[in-house]
Design a protein around this motif. Structure first.
Motif, PDB file in Angstrom:
ATOM      1  N   CYS A 275      69.721  44.063  35.497  1.00  0.00           N
ATOM      2  CA  CYS A 275      68.304  44.076  35.133  1.00  0.00           C
ATOM      3  C   CYS A 275      67.450  45.368  35.692  1.00  0.00           C
ATOM      4  O   CYS A 275      66.539  45.617  35.239  1.00  0.00           O
ATOM      5  CB  CYS A 275      67.564  42.715  35.565  1.00  0.00           C
ATOM      6  SG  CYS A 275      67.499  42.755  37.243  1.00  0.00           S
ATOM      7  N   LYS A 276      68.427  46.325  36.390  1.00  0.00           N
ATOM      8  CA  LYS A 276      67.895  47.576  36.924  1.00  0.00           C
ATOM      9  C   LYS A 276      68.810  48.706  36.415  1.00  0.00           C
ATOM     10  O   LYS A 276      68.955  49.667  37.133  1.00  0.00           O
ATOM     11  CB  LYS A 276      67.581  47.436  38.219  1.00  0.00           C
ATOM     12  CG  LYS A 276      66.865  46.521  38.894  1.00  0.00           C
ATOM     13  CD  LYS A 276      66.497  46.339  40.577  1.00  0.00           C
ATOM     14  CE  LYS A 276      65.597  45.560  40.870  1.00  0.00           C
ATOM     15  NZ  LYS A 276      65.358  45.247  42.233  1.00  0.00           N
ATOM     16  N   LYS A 320      65.145  45.197  32.108  1.00  0.00           N
ATOM     17  CA  LYS A 320      65.550  43.837  32.387  1.00  0.00           C
ATOM     18  C   LYS A 320      66.294  43.119  31.221  1.00  0.00           C
ATOM     19  O   LYS A 320      67.240  42.553  31.484  1.00  0.00           O
ATOM     20  CB  LYS A 320      64.398  43.051  32.989  1.00  0.00           C
ATOM     21  CG  LYS A 320      64.663  41.632  33.750  1.00  0.00           C
ATOM     22  CD  LYS A 320      63.685  40.942  34.051  1.00  0.00           C
ATOM     23  CE  LYS A 320      62.443  40.605  32.967  1.00  0.00           C
ATOM     24  NZ  LYS A 320      61.578  39.571  33.313  1.00  0.00           N
TER      25      LYS A 320
END
Length: 346
Positions: A275-276, A320
């Motif tokens: 998500c990063k 994300k």
């Protein structure tokens, strides 16, 4: 065949099932901002913003013709509680029971087919006890099922992405699809590489945007991180290439976690997107040659979304969504596999 997608996110699983020829009637998730991205990219699929714990079997089945269709209930319950990178030992994490809410809906709806995707830790780590309860539901209801950890790179996804996959059927034994790429595939078909996935995109600077291609924008980075990334060898280098004056204090005398601040390799698969995945400080998410992290569009391509799949929202949010998605081509494989399974029993 029709389907309902639980925990649908931005629609990677839905899009893959649609591409396989399955009509996805509904997607359920808890974030209101997902609605525009989900519905604009998946025509005919309706987004329901609601807590899955408040969804009843009767409401889920509204507008679904079970008399003339097989029903697939598919979903990817939040995986963070079972992930190996989650160091929390909190047994009261409420997200852990969401898979059992999926099980409750199975009991109420009695779908013909079931698809579950999650992290490998569901099978042999933090989620083992939850999985055992979920399995008991399937056994009690007479489902045939199979599960295994599969790697998306073996199914045409340009990414090393190991995932727990469970398939279940009311209509006889079900097996897992065979790899389409790699040494286990027919003809040893090569893996799809980062080069094939993203080399077509024009250059963009950190903090810049290429307006002609939706979502082809990369986050800005500090001047010091720009200097660090310039010292990372192109095409696969890592933070071990830095001069001593650029080292972070937390990395001194620590040689692990070398993927952080690293660059992807052109002729290899990408690492697992998270998500990063547009942040160079959170993994090997540096562009192979440019002084920046991969753009949102490049991350989406590595997740096998087509370029006309547009994400609506601020970059941090849609990153994300992209990182958490089921890769579209991976999902399509399972949709086609279910269609073949039903064809065999008919």
């Amino acid at each position: 065949m029709v389907a309902v997608d639980l925990f649908c996110g931005a629609g990677g699983l839905t899009r893959g099932l649609l591409d396989a020829g399955i009509q996805v009637k509904k997607g359920y998730d808890i974030e209101e901002r997902l609605k525009e991205t989900y519905e604009k990219n998946n025509e005919g699929s309706e987004y329901h913003c609601t807590d899955i714990r408040k969804v009843s079997g009767n409401s889920l089945l509204q507008d679904i013709d079970l008399g003339n269709n097989y029903l697939l209930l598919a979903g990817c319950a939040p995986c963070q509680p079972f992930s190996s990178i989650n160091k929390s030992t909190n047994d009261k994490d409420g997200r852990k029971i969401l898979l059992l809410e999926f099980g409750r809906l199975i009991e109420e709806v009695r779908p013909d087919l079931i698809f579950v995707e999650n992290v490998p830790g569901l099978k042999n780590g933090k989620g083992k006890y939850v999985l055992q309860q979920f399995e008991q539901i399937l056994k009690n209801m007479g489902y045939h099922y199979i599960y295994e950890t599969l790697n998306a790179k073996e199914f045409g996804v340009p990414q090393k992405r190991k995932r727990f996959i469970l398939l279940a059927s009311k209509h006889g034994n079900v097996d897992l699809p065979s790899p389409t790429h790699g040494p286990k595939s027919p003809g040893n078909r090569p893996y799809v590489t980062v080069r094939k996935a993203i080399s077509k995109y024009p250059p963009v600077t950190a903090g810049g945007i290429y307006s002609k291609i939706p979502n082809h924008n990369a986050p800005n980075i500090s001047e010091k991180n720009r200097m660090r990334l310039k010292q990372v060898t192109k095409d696969g280098g890592s933070r071990t290439d830095w001069s001593e004056d650029l080292e972070l204090y937390c990395h001194k005398n620590h040689r692990g976690h070398t993927d952080v601040y690293g660059r992807m390799k052109w002729d290899d698969v990408a690492p697992t997107l998270t998500c990063k995945c547009t942040s160079i400080s959170n993994g090997r998410f540096g562009h192979p040659t440019q002084t920046r992290a991969i753009s949102v569009r490049e991350a989406a391509a590595i997740q096998t979304f087509d370029d006309d799949y547009i994400f609506y929202g601020p970059m941090s949010v849609i990153t994300k969504w992209v990182g958490n998605a089921v890769p579209v081509k991976f999902a399509k494989i399972f949709g086609s596999h279910f269609i073949s399974h039903i064809g065999e029993i008919e």
